[in-house]
Design a protein around this motif. Sequence first.
Motif, short mmCIF file in Angstrom:
data_model
loop_
_atom_site.label_atom_id
_atom_site.label_comp_id
_atom_site.label_asym_id
_atom_site.label_seq_id
_atom_site.Cartn_x
_atom_site.Cartn_y
_atom_site.Cartn_z
N ARG A 299 0.81 -1.20 0.00
CA ARG A 299 0.00 0.00 0.00
C ARG A 299 0.86 1.26 0.00
NH1 ARG A 299 -5.18 -0.40 4.01
NH2 ARG A 299 -6.38 -1.81 2.69
N LEU A 300 0.43 2.22 -0.79
CA LEU A 300 1.04 3.54 -0.81
C LEU A 300 0.30 4.39 0.21
CD1 LEU A 300 3.25 5.02 -2.36
CD2 LEU A 300 1.52 5.72 -4.00
N THR A 301 1.01 4.92 1.20
CA THR A 301 0.36 5.62 2.30
C THR A 301 0.88 7.04 2.44
OG1 THR A 301 1.98 4.91 3.95
CG2 THR A 301 0.08 3.45 3.58
N VAL A 302 0.08 7.85 3.10
CA VAL A 302 0.46 9.22 3.44
C VAL A 302 -0.05 9.48 4.86
CG1 VAL A 302 -1.63 10.25 2.44
CG2 VAL A 302 0.44 11.62 2.64
N ASP A 303 0.74 10.17 5.65
CA ASP A 303 0.36 10.45 7.04
C ASP A 303 -0.52 11.70 7.08
OD1 ASP A 303 0.20 10.11 9.76
OD2 ASP A 303 2.08 11.16 10.17
N MET A 304 -1.66 11.60 6.38
CA MET A 304 -2.61 12.70 6.29
C MET A 304 -4.02 12.12 6.18
SD MET A 304 -0.61 15.01 3.44
CE MET A 304 -1.48 16.55 3.69
N THR A 305 -4.99 12.96 6.41
CA THR A 305 -6.38 12.56 6.19
C THR A 305 -6.84 13.09 4.83
OG1 THR A 305 -7.31 14.57 7.15
CG2 THR A 305 -6.85 12.74 8.68
N GLU A 306 -8.01 12.68 4.40
CA GLU A 306 -8.57 13.18 3.14
C GLU A 306 -8.75 14.69 3.19
OE1 GLU A 306 -12.28 12.34 0.09
OE2 GLU A 306 -12.11 11.14 1.90
N ASN A 307 -9.20 15.20 4.32
CA ASN A 307 -9.36 16.66 4.47
C ASN A 307 -8.03 17.38 4.41
OD1 ASN A 307 -12.16 16.73 4.56
ND2 ASN A 307 -12.23 16.48 6.78
N ASP A 308 -6.97 16.78 4.98
CA ASP A 308 -5.63 17.36 4.88
C ASP A 308 -5.22 17.48 3.41
OD1 ASP A 308 -5.40 17.46 7.67
OD2 ASP A 308 -4.31 15.55 7.76
N LEU A 309 -5.46 16.41 2.65
CA LEU A 309 -5.11 16.42 1.22
C LEU A 309 -5.87 17.50 0.47
CD1 LEU A 309 -4.87 12.64 0.21
CD2 LEU A 309 -3.00 14.27 0.48
N LYS A 310 -7.14 17.66 0.78
CA LYS A 310 -7.96 18.67 0.09
C LYS A 310 -7.43 20.07 0.33
CE LYS A 310 -12.22 16.02 -0.17
NZ LYS A 310 -13.61 15.88 0.28
N GLY A 311 -6.70 20.28 1.42
CA GLY A 311 -6.15 21.59 1.73
C GLY A 311 -4.84 21.91 1.04
N LEU A 312 -4.29 20.95 0.28
CA LEU A 312 -3.03 21.17 -0.42
C LEU A 312 -3.23 22.05 -1.66
CD1 LEU A 312 -1.49 17.58 -0.29
CD2 LEU A 312 -0.85 19.57 1.08
N GLU A 313 -2.13 22.52 -2.22
CA GLU A 313 -2.15 23.35 -3.42
C GLU A 313 -2.82 22.60 -4.57
OE1 GLU A 313 0.97 25.28 -6.64
OE2 GLU A 313 1.72 24.69 -4.67
N SER A 314 -3.72 23.26 -5.26
CA SER A 314 -4.38 22.66 -6.42
C SER A 314 -3.38 22.52 -7.56
CB SER A 314 -5.54 23.52 -6.89
OG SER A 314 -6.56 23.51 -5.93
N TRP A 315 -3.53 21.43 -8.31
CA TRP A 315 -2.67 21.18 -9.46
C TRP A 315 -3.12 22.07 -10.61
CZ3 TRP A 315 -3.81 18.32 -14.15
CH2 TRP A 315 -2.69 18.16 -14.97
N GLN A 316 -2.15 22.77 -11.21
CA GLN A 316 -2.40 23.60 -12.38
C GLN A 316 -1.42 23.17 -13.46
OE1 GLN A 316 -2.26 27.72 -11.25
NE2 GLN A 316 -3.46 27.34 -9.40
N LYS A 317 -1.93 22.60 -14.53
CA LYS A 317 -1.11 21.99 -15.56
C LYS A 317 0.00 22.90 -16.07
CE LYS A 317 -1.37 19.41 -19.82
NZ LYS A 317 -2.21 18.66 -20.74
N ASP A 318 -0.27 24.17 -16.28
CA ASP A 318 0.72 25.07 -16.86
C ASP A 318 1.85 25.44 -15.90
OD1 ASP A 318 -1.17 26.49 -15.35
OD2 ASP A 318 -0.85 28.33 -16.50
#
Length: 145
Positions: free
Chosen positions: A116-135
């Motif tokens: 399993r690929l894991t991260v020491d964060m919750t789903e809400n923590d992830l939602k608070g990260l910088e949004s991906w912008q292709k350019d």
Amino acid sequence: MKTIITACGVAALLLATPALAESTSGTTAKEVPSNKATGQVAATHGSLDPAVAKMTAAQLKGKDVYGSDGKDIAEIEGIVRKGGQTFAVIDVDHIADISDKDVVLPLERLHMKGKRLTVDMTENDLKGLESWQKDKYEDVKGALR
């Protein structure tokens, strides 16, 4: 005279300490180039999990990401670079392949626990990260099509 020589020696040692600490310390981040021909991911800042470092961008794409609570909370959409750092583009609301919330997560935040690929964060923590912008990011070869 001995006191002056001793004081000068101590002062020289104190002045050299930051340079010595910087060159011998394992805490400073070093950029490691990636192998663009194979799409292999390399550490860029901080410490990358060795099991993740062995994977290619194509192998990481599509992997589910499990949160600190053990639940499947996201999926890797691809691997990108910005400013010498490598990120995973994470689809936080990965329901039926419809995505309106992709964020970027520094690759060193990901860890392998078993298969399993894991991260020491919750789903809400992830939602608070910088949004991906292709350019703003460069695709790692073979990651995003």
